[in-house]
Scaffold this active site. Sequence first.
Site, PDB file in Angstrom:
ATOM      1  CG  ASP A 336     -46.575  15.996   1.925  1.00  0.00           C
ATOM      2  OD1 ASP A 336     -47.570  15.234   1.794  1.00  0.00           O
ATOM      3  OD2 ASP A 336     -46.691  17.225   2.052  1.00  0.00           O
ATOM      4  CD  GLU A 337     -44.571  19.054   5.141  1.00  0.00           C
ATOM      5  OE1 GLU A 337     -43.800  19.985   5.417  1.00  0.00           O
ATOM      6  OE2 GLU A 337     -45.725  19.234   4.715  1.00  0.00           O
TER       7      GLU A 337
HETATM    8  C1  ACM Z   1     -44.715  19.618   0.581  1.00  0.00           C
HETATM    9  O1  ACM Z   1     -44.370  20.774   0.285  1.00  0.00           O
HETATM   10  N1  ACM Z   1     -45.040  19.326   1.823  1.00  0.00           N
HETATM   11  C2  ACM Z   1     -44.771  18.560  -0.419  1.00  0.00           C
END
Ligand code: ACM
Length: 524
Positions: A336-337
């Site tokens: 993620d991110e």
């Molecule tokens: C997330 O909340 N960055 C998976």
Amino acid sequence: MIYRTLFVFVAIIALAACQPQKKEINYPKTDLAAAPLIPKPVKTIATQSAFGLDAQTAIYTSTNDPAFEAVGQFLSEKIKGKTGLDLAVNNTSDATVERLIFINQSDSTDLATPESYQLYIKKDSILLNAKTAEGAFRGIQTLRQLIPEQSNDTLTDHPLWVIPSGKIMDAPKYAYRGSMLDVSRHFFSVDEVKKYIDAMAYYKMNTLHLHLSDDQGWRIEIKSWPKLTEVGGATEVGGGEGGFYTQEDYKDLVAYAAKHHITIVPEIDMPGHTNAASVSYPFLNGNGKKVEPYTGTQVGFSTFDAQKDTVYSFLDDVIGEIAAMSPGPYFHIGGDESHVTKKSDYILFIEKVEKIVQKHGKRMVGWNEIAQAKIDPSTIAQLWSNPKDAENAAANGSKIIMSPAHKAYLDMQYDSLTKFGLHWASYIPVDVGYNWDPETIVENLPKESILGIEAPLWSETISNIAELEYLAFPRLIGYAELGWSPTEHLNWEDYKERLAKQAAYLEKMNINYYPSKLIDWKKD
Ligand code: ACM
């Protein structure tokens, strides 16, 4: 072997029937259909009588599978904790037995999933059928919930706990019913995680995802790369001392979870969320900046260097050591991110890491962003932010874990006044957390693609178990029901009455739940 256990069962019933009959007891709570069970079972048929749990009750199990005996022992321990009664398990020579609980391995085709169970409660016997010990374990949670906190006080010399009679046929809606603890932003001890597992098991959840690394801390000992914990384990959000699990600690957690038929899913978040790893070993860093320990709460500034072979050999060691200690089928790679990873590098990275995970015998799980890469259909995407990613992953054959942040994130505040948590996705009052349908929340997602649901608890704003519990409870209990019960049973008005009656359990377990005013809490 089945015939032998059945013979013992029949013989014991016959023995019990020969005992002098006790005076008929006027049971106060004999309506099984009114029992405040969570999750609500698929089918309940009440017969308006009761089983009296007392010192003359014994537990028997099928003996061909030691895991069934272990379930019997677990039930005996929990009954002792709740009532003080010390019930023998599989002691066939006790002539004082008058009532029995029999936990039976059954091959009935009515038991459609490994976690399905059937519970038959009669006046003198309780029969629990399941195909697997896992199913038996889910079934005894129902039984635990049916035992009242108080014994029947009309017979002071003969304490007896009244369990309403009838039949329950039950099976989960989803195979995956989980929660996640972020032990990276703030560290939580082995005992604290075990306490969380206890409550998850009571509500039939079966998966605990541990977010073991992030920018602010690395929490799992890797013997081939010791600085990960020596350096990366020594920080946390706000500047506290951090901490980490030794491999022995982690194995202890895995074994404790297994005893509760809960699978641990380890997560090493990458290529972003990797500052603590790069502080430990700066060659990993790919953002071109000098790495410093980080104890703030920003995201999206760190990345591994996706172009270096040494990064992948490092990951082969890390994933290999963790996979070897994790008997479950999954390894979560985060994903993620990764805002400072070039898109082409991100895709290259996810595809290479997927191969490493598979080489170590695990199925990859990643946050929904991984659907941007060409992932294998066996890989699982966890929806938190972008429904399109979930649709794309499902179209490619992947299963989806549903964790939409605005409905399922346990770190979202209940409302603007609640002390801990964030609200970037939404406020999530207890009813909002319960009132959504994983099958309709993403427009074009076939329901067959949904593996299950998970409620993640991020820990930027919480630093001790009381704060953790304040955010997790009571909402976790609602997610347990969403994951297990059939859609037609999900009804807030009905659920909130059953939830109100969980206060006695939560208080007895010393769980610091948020006393939402939406619920008329019943403490006894
Ligand atoms: C997330 O909340 N960055 C998976």
